[in-house]
Every structure is written in structure tokens, then in C-alpha cells.
Design a protein around this motif. Sequence first.
Motif, short mmCIF file in Angstrom:
data_model
loop_
_atom_site.label_atom_id
_atom_site.label_comp_id
_atom_site.label_asym_id
_atom_site.label_seq_id
_atom_site.Cartn_x
_atom_site.Cartn_y
_atom_site.Cartn_z
N GLU A 108 0.79 -1.24 0.00
CA GLU A 108 0.00 0.00 0.00
C GLU A 108 0.82 1.29 0.00
OE1 GLU A 108 -2.68 -0.36 3.29
OE2 GLU A 108 -4.03 -1.71 2.21
N VAL A 109 2.06 1.27 0.44
CA VAL A 109 2.90 2.47 0.42
C VAL A 109 4.09 2.21 -0.50
CG1 VAL A 109 2.20 3.24 2.71
CG2 VAL A 109 4.19 1.74 2.47
N GLU A 110 4.77 3.29 -0.92
CA GLU A 110 5.85 3.11 -1.89
C GLU A 110 7.05 2.38 -1.29
OE1 GLU A 110 8.26 7.24 -2.08
OE2 GLU A 110 6.16 7.38 -2.68
N ARG A 111 7.29 2.58 0.02
CA ARG A 111 8.37 1.85 0.67
C ARG A 111 8.21 1.95 2.18
NH1 ARG A 111 12.55 5.58 2.29
NH2 ARG A 111 12.20 7.64 1.38
N ALA A 143 15.10 -17.22 10.39
CA ALA A 143 14.36 -15.97 10.27
C ALA A 143 15.34 -14.86 9.91
CB ALA A 143 13.64 -15.63 11.58
N GLU A 144 14.96 -14.06 8.94
CA GLU A 144 15.77 -12.91 8.54
C GLU A 144 14.89 -11.68 8.45
OE1 GLU A 144 18.14 -13.55 5.06
OE2 GLU A 144 19.38 -15.09 6.04
N HIS A 145 15.41 -10.54 8.90
CA HIS A 145 14.68 -9.28 8.83
C HIS A 145 15.58 -8.24 8.17
CE1 HIS A 145 11.92 -6.07 9.72
NE2 HIS A 145 11.12 -6.90 10.41
N ARG A 146 14.98 -7.46 7.30
CA ARG A 146 15.72 -6.43 6.58
C ARG A 146 15.61 -5.09 7.31
NH1 ARG A 146 14.78 -5.26 0.13
NH2 ARG A 146 16.27 -3.54 -0.12
N VAL A 147 16.66 -4.29 7.23
CA VAL A 147 16.62 -2.92 7.71
C VAL A 147 16.93 -2.00 6.53
CG1 VAL A 147 17.18 -3.42 10.11
CG2 VAL A 147 19.04 -3.08 8.46
N GLY A 148 16.65 -0.69 6.73
CA GLY A 148 16.79 0.24 5.62
C GLY A 148 15.51 0.31 4.82
N PRO A 151 11.25 -1.52 -0.69
CA PRO A 151 10.23 -1.03 -1.64
C PRO A 151 8.96 -1.87 -1.66
CG PRO A 151 12.41 -1.16 -2.66
CD PRO A 151 12.49 -1.89 -1.35
N LEU A 152 7.93 -1.33 -2.29
CA LEU A 152 6.65 -1.99 -2.44
C LEU A 152 6.83 -3.41 -2.98
CD1 LEU A 152 3.51 -1.60 -2.39
CD2 LEU A 152 3.70 -0.92 -4.79
N SER A 153 6.16 -4.36 -2.34
CA SER A 153 6.10 -5.78 -2.72
C SER A 153 7.36 -6.58 -2.42
CB SER A 153 5.75 -5.94 -4.22
OG SER A 153 4.47 -5.40 -4.47
N GLU A 154 8.40 -5.94 -1.88
CA GLU A 154 9.60 -6.69 -1.49
C GLU A 154 9.48 -7.13 -0.03
OE1 GLU A 154 13.42 -5.09 -2.36
OE2 GLU A 154 12.90 -4.54 -4.41
N TRP A 187 11.91 -1.06 14.22
CA TRP A 187 10.89 -0.02 14.05
C TRP A 187 10.69 0.28 12.58
CZ3 TRP A 187 15.07 0.08 17.33
CH2 TRP A 187 14.76 -0.13 18.68
N LYS A 188 9.45 0.66 12.23
CA LYS A 188 9.04 0.80 10.84
C LYS A 188 8.45 2.18 10.58
CE LYS A 188 5.20 -1.38 9.76
NZ LYS A 188 4.28 -2.49 9.43
N LYS A 189 8.93 2.82 9.51
CA LYS A 189 8.34 4.08 9.06
C LYS A 189 7.76 3.87 7.66
CE LYS A 189 10.39 8.13 9.75
NZ LYS A 189 11.34 9.27 9.59
N GLU A 190 6.49 4.30 7.48
CA GLU A 190 5.83 4.18 6.18
C GLU A 190 6.10 5.44 5.38
OE1 GLU A 190 1.79 3.57 7.28
OE2 GLU A 190 2.10 1.46 7.85
N ILE A 191 6.61 5.27 4.16
CA ILE A 191 6.97 6.41 3.30
C ILE A 191 6.05 6.44 2.10
CG2 ILE A 191 8.82 7.56 2.06
CD1 ILE A 191 9.47 7.18 5.01
N GLU A 192 5.40 7.56 1.89
CA GLU A 192 4.50 7.74 0.74
C GLU A 192 4.56 9.20 0.32
OE1 GLU A 192 2.45 6.67 -2.29
OE2 GLU A 192 2.55 5.15 -0.74
N GLY A 193 4.89 9.43 -0.96
CA GLY A 193 4.95 10.79 -1.48
C GLY A 193 5.95 11.67 -0.77
#
Length: 204
Positions: A108-111, A143-148, A151-154, A187-193
Amino acid sequence: MLRERAGARELTIELPDGARVRDALESLGELAAGLPLVMAVNREYAPEDQVLDPGDELALIPPVSGGSSAAVIHARVTAEPLSLDAVTALVRDPRAGAVVTFQGVTREVERLEYEAYLEMAEERIGAIVAEAVERHSLCAAAAEHRVGDVPLSEPSVIVAVSAPHRGEAFAGGREIIDRLKSEAPIWKKEIEGGEGRWAEGTTP
């Protein structure tokens, strides 16, 4: 078995600067093939991403006598893109009749932008995975978790487990992802526009 394959008790290997435990394992080729091994560095068990120093003493540790075959337990937090195939390969086991995987992907968000207290996050995920292996009699779990930026759908997180039967595999995989989301300091930040909003969390 390893000593017999190598024809010696000790081998010397040369690796480039910055090499990690996984690079040492890969350099051994057929010597280590087909065995659920872990590596000790200077007599301490070491994760696959631990950086090696010149002169380190490495020991290949197969399943120890006195118990059932050791389960592969893998936990990693990384800025690199995650691979479902690579994580699934870590839990392949001839005892397993079921392999269950889970991917959490950006929607739903770009990244999404992830931050983590890396050392604690990896240690906490490792403990969660190990406890699920014990509780559900899993053959292996990773289990693996990504940081940074993700993008959408990854995928931002991947869990894979194997077990003799599907019931244990589903239960173990579900426990790992549920606890990871509530206990690992990530922690997660949603980025859109161009705008960012931190996602609400829960107290561990």
C-alpha cells in the motif's frame, strides 16, 4: 567424519579481508557438503555473518553425540535484499516432511524504512527461533529481517521452518513471526509521497 573426509585433523584456508564465517564454510566445498554444521571461532559458537580476523582458529562442529541431530537455527538482520530461496535452503532436512515459509512484504505504500537495535534484534530473533524449535520439535528454523528501505512488494521479513509433519511446521512458523513482530527491537516508518510516518508499536 569430517576428519576422514579431509584426511587431516587441521586445514589452513586463505580468505580475503572482511571474510565472514559463511565465506569460510563455502570455501570448504565438498568437505562440508550435506552435513548440518555450525562453526566455532576461537572456541565460541559463531553466527554465519561474524567477521573473521587473521589467525582465527575455526572449528567445524557437526551434531554432537548424546542427543538427536542438532537443529539448524539461523537468525539475521541485514540491509541486503532478502531471498526466500536462500532462507528456505537453510531449513532443508532429510527428516522433514513439511517446510513452511512466510514472507512479510511492503504493501500500500511506496516503501517502508526500518531501523533496528541490530545486536539485540539479532540475538532476540535467535532466541525466539531456538525456543520455537524446542517447543514444536522442528528440524530447523530460520528468520531474517531487513533494515533500511524496503520497496513496495519486497519482503522485509522471511521465516522458514521444517518439521516431520505439517502441524508442527505451521505452529512453529506462526510462533516465530508473531513473537518476532512483538519482541524484536525493530521499528518501521511508512513512506508515501516523500512523507514518513512511524508505525504504532507494542511494548515488548
